[in-house]
Design a protein around this motif. Sequence first.
Motif, PDB file in Angstrom:
ATOM      1  N   LEU A   1       6.793   6.012 -15.712  1.00  0.00           N
ATOM      2  CA  LEU A   1       7.758   5.404 -14.797  1.00  0.00           C
ATOM      3  C   LEU A   1       8.812   6.430 -14.377  1.00  0.00           C
ATOM      4  CD1 LEU A   1       8.895   2.827 -13.423  1.00  0.00           C
ATOM      5  CD2 LEU A   1      10.218   2.436 -15.516  1.00  0.00           C
ATOM      6  N   THR A   2       9.356   7.144 -15.345  1.00  0.00           N
ATOM      7  CA  THR A   2      10.359   8.163 -15.039  1.00  0.00           C
ATOM      8  C   THR A   2       9.772   9.261 -14.159  1.00  0.00           C
ATOM      9  OG1 THR A   2      11.502   7.747 -17.131  1.00  0.00           O
ATOM     10  CG2 THR A   2      11.938   9.845 -16.049  1.00  0.00           C
TER      11      THR A   2
ATOM     12  N   PRO B   1       0.827  -1.208   0.000  1.00  0.00           N
ATOM     13  CA  PRO B   1       0.000   0.000   0.000  1.00  0.00           C
ATOM     14  C   PRO B   1       0.860   1.257   0.000  1.00  0.00           C
ATOM     15  CG  PRO B   1      -0.935  -1.628   1.469  1.00  0.00           C
ATOM     16  CD  PRO B   1       0.386  -2.181   1.022  1.00  0.00           C
ATOM     17  N   GLY B   2       0.521   2.185  -0.890  1.00  0.00           N
ATOM     18  CA  GLY B   2       1.309   3.392  -1.084  1.00  0.00           C
ATOM     19  C   GLY B   2       2.215   3.329  -2.294  1.00  0.00           C
ATOM     20  N   ASP B   3       2.527   2.112  -2.761  1.00  0.00           N
ATOM     21  CA  ASP B   3       3.335   1.958  -3.967  1.00  0.00           C
ATOM     22  C   ASP B   3       2.499   2.213  -5.218  1.00  0.00           C
ATOM     23  OD1 ASP B   3       5.205   1.087  -2.148  1.00  0.00           O
ATOM     24  OD2 ASP B   3       5.484  -0.903  -3.040  1.00  0.00           O
ATOM     25  N   PHE B   4       3.181   2.541  -6.307  1.00  0.00           N
ATOM     26  CA  PHE B   4       2.549   2.679  -7.616  1.00  0.00           C
ATOM     27  C   PHE B   4       3.044   1.559  -8.531  1.00  0.00           C
ATOM     28  CE2 PHE B   4       1.520   7.536  -7.832  1.00  0.00           C
ATOM     29  CZ  PHE B   4       0.812   7.439  -6.640  1.00  0.00           C
ATOM     30  N   VAL B   5       2.186   1.146  -9.452  1.00  0.00           N
ATOM     31  CA  VAL B   5       2.568   0.154 -10.460  1.00  0.00           C
ATOM     32  C   VAL B   5       2.257   0.731 -11.833  1.00  0.00           C
ATOM     33  CG1 VAL B   5       2.300  -2.206 -11.292  1.00  0.00           C
ATOM     34  CG2 VAL B   5       1.981  -1.717  -8.852  1.00  0.00           C
ATOM     35  N   ILE B   6       3.253   0.724 -12.724  1.00  0.00           N
ATOM     36  CA  ILE B   6       3.032   1.124 -14.113  1.00  0.00           C
ATOM     37  C   ILE B   6       2.655  -0.138 -14.863  1.00  0.00           C
ATOM     38  CG2 ILE B   6       3.953   2.308 -16.125  1.00  0.00           C
ATOM     39  CD1 ILE B   6       3.822   4.014 -13.551  1.00  0.00           C
ATOM     40  N   LEU B   7       1.384  -0.288 -15.152  1.00  0.00           N
ATOM     41  CA  LEU B   7       0.843  -1.538 -15.677  1.00  0.00           C
ATOM     42  C   LEU B   7       1.310  -1.811 -17.101  1.00  0.00           C
ATOM     43  CD1 LEU B   7      -2.830  -1.075 -14.437  1.00  0.00           C
ATOM     44  CD2 LEU B   7      -1.028  -2.422 -13.339  1.00  0.00           C
ATOM     45  N   ASP B   8       1.294  -3.108 -17.474  1.00  0.00           N
ATOM     46  CA  ASP B   8       1.519  -3.445 -18.876  1.00  0.00           C
ATOM     47  C   ASP B   8       0.512  -4.448 -19.427  1.00  0.00           C
ATOM     48  OD1 ASP B   8       2.481  -5.694 -17.576  1.00  0.00           O
ATOM     49  OD2 ASP B   8       4.514  -5.559 -18.387  1.00  0.00           O
TER      50      ASP B   8
ATOM     51  N   ASN C   1       1.016  12.035  -4.297  1.00  0.00           N
ATOM     52  CA  ASN C   1       2.068  11.478  -5.147  1.00  0.00           C
ATOM     53  C   ASN C   1       1.651  11.475  -6.613  1.00  0.00           C
ATOM     54  OD1 ASN C   1       3.973  11.004  -3.125  1.00  0.00           O
ATOM     55  ND2 ASN C   1       3.154   8.971  -2.660  1.00  0.00           N
ATOM     56  N   ALA C   2       0.383  11.197  -6.866  1.00  0.00           N
ATOM     57  CA  ALA C   2      -0.113  11.190  -8.244  1.00  0.00           C
ATOM     58  C   ALA C   2      -0.029  12.579  -8.858  1.00  0.00           C
ATOM     59  CB  ALA C   2      -1.552  10.673  -8.282  1.00  0.00           C
ATOM     60  N   ARG C   3      -0.379  13.590  -8.093  1.00  0.00           N
ATOM     61  CA  ARG C   3      -0.284  14.957  -8.608  1.00  0.00           C
ATOM     62  C   ARG C   3       1.163  15.333  -8.915  1.00  0.00           C
ATOM     63  NH1 ARG C   3      -4.612  15.744  -4.895  1.00  0.00           N
ATOM     64  NH2 ARG C   3      -3.180  16.356  -3.216  1.00  0.00           N
TER      65      ARG C   3
ATOM     66  N   ALA D   1       9.430  11.852  -8.925  1.00  0.00           N
ATOM     67  CA  ALA D   1       8.563  12.355  -7.860  1.00  0.00           C
ATOM     68  C   ALA D   1       8.834  11.673  -6.520  1.00  0.00           C
ATOM     69  CB  ALA D   1       7.102  12.164  -8.253  1.00  0.00           C
ATOM     70  N   GLY D   2       9.764  10.718  -6.522  1.00  0.00           N
ATOM     71  CA  GLY D   2      10.125  10.041  -5.282  1.00  0.00           C
ATOM     72  C   GLY D   2       9.153   8.967  -4.840  1.00  0.00           C
ATOM     73  N   VAL D   3       8.362   8.456  -5.778  1.00  0.00           N
ATOM     74  CA  VAL D   3       7.379   7.424  -5.464  1.00  0.00           C
ATOM     75  C   VAL D   3       8.030   6.041  -5.558  1.00  0.00           C
ATOM     76  CG1 VAL D   3       5.180   6.401  -6.163  1.00  0.00           C
ATOM     77  CG2 VAL D   3       5.535   8.870  -6.387  1.00  0.00           C
ATOM     78  N   THR D   4       7.664   5.138  -4.664  1.00  0.00           N
ATOM     79  CA  THR D   4       8.065   3.738  -4.823  1.00  0.00           C
ATOM     80  C   THR D   4       7.218   3.142  -5.929  1.00  0.00           C
ATOM     81  OG1 THR D   4       8.642   3.535  -2.478  1.00  0.00           O
ATOM     82  CG2 THR D   4       8.276   1.492  -3.700  1.00  0.00           C
ATOM     83  N   VAL D   5       7.863   2.794  -7.046  1.00  0.00           N
ATOM     84  CA  VAL D   5       7.116   2.421  -8.240  1.00  0.00           C
ATOM     85  C   VAL D   5       7.648   1.109  -8.806  1.00  0.00           C
ATOM     86  CG1 VAL D   5       8.625   3.834  -9.704  1.00  0.00           C
ATOM     87  CG2 VAL D   5       6.337   3.229 -10.515  1.00  0.00           C
ATOM     88  N   HIS D   6       6.752   0.309  -9.351  1.00  0.00           N
ATOM     89  CA  HIS D   6       7.094  -0.972  -9.946  1.00  0.00           C
ATOM     90  C   HIS D   6       6.824  -0.919 -11.443  1.00  0.00           C
ATOM     91  CE1 HIS D   6       7.215  -2.769  -5.860  1.00  0.00           C
ATOM     92  NE2 HIS D   6       6.233  -1.905  -5.632  1.00  0.00           N
TER      93      HIS D   6
END
Length: 289
Positions: free
Chosen positions: A141-142, A97-104, A235-237, A147-152
């Motif tokens: 993703l970039t 929870p709190g992480d972002f995922v760039i879907l494919d 984080n999204a903004r 933005a300092g987000v934990t992203v997958h």
Amino acid sequence: MDTMIGVIGGSGLYEIDGLEGADWVTIETPWGDPSDQIMTGVLDGVKMAFLPRHGRGHVHSPTTVPYRANIHALKSLGVTDIVSVSACGSFREDMAPGDFVILDQFIDRTVAREKSFFGTGCVAHVSLAHPICERLAGACLTAAQEAGVTVHKGGTYLCMEGPQFSTLAESKLYREVWGCDVIGMTNMPEAKLAREAEIDYASVAMITDYDSWHPHHGEVDISEIIATLGANSENARNLIAKLPKLLGATRDTCPHGCDTALDFAIMTVPEKRDPDLVAKLSTIAGRVL
């Protein structure tokens, strides 16, 4: 071609900060009214359009979101790139929870939604093997990293009908048997319609919970979801604010063919096409009709 970024905001994201000349505009479509008015403006020299998927005040359920009207409205404004932002549950311990995922990828389990602009009188089949635009996903993703987000990078999104959350048996099926990474209720048929409209599409999934499979988290707690939504929205903004500089004010043809998806898709011969449907499709498919 001028870039115009369309952001479809999900639960918790109802505006874009810092838009110059921001204005809420009303768009009529042959598919009905969109979820809400669309905010247009300019951010760092790039045209932007923002549509709250559920409407301001969250008036639409995942099933009743007018997906066709939303995509048509964005297309009519000149949107070239759609970034979908939506809340989701996680099936993976490392996607917290709190992480972002760039879907494919997606698996569509919805059953009560109109999923195509085409139909009887004008049949078309677009390729959806790769439903996400790799170029646009890379920019997202970039932007998330900056933005300092934990992203997958990469993930499969199971789209369920809702509005109820999963049963434990369903959650285990999607996680253990089908190998899905996250679960949500809104990215389908949105991604399919964006492809039919020849708009590049990427999806940023904001994790709010572990669904119901996790032995130490149990059933979905809506109060915890709401708490996580606040941080996710900020984080999204921040992510969205990075996109204009990454994508630029002008763009070339999509190298992956997203904006030419209809080149060979329409099957109905011209003399058999329904003129009423063809008229409705003028904005979506006028390039090839």
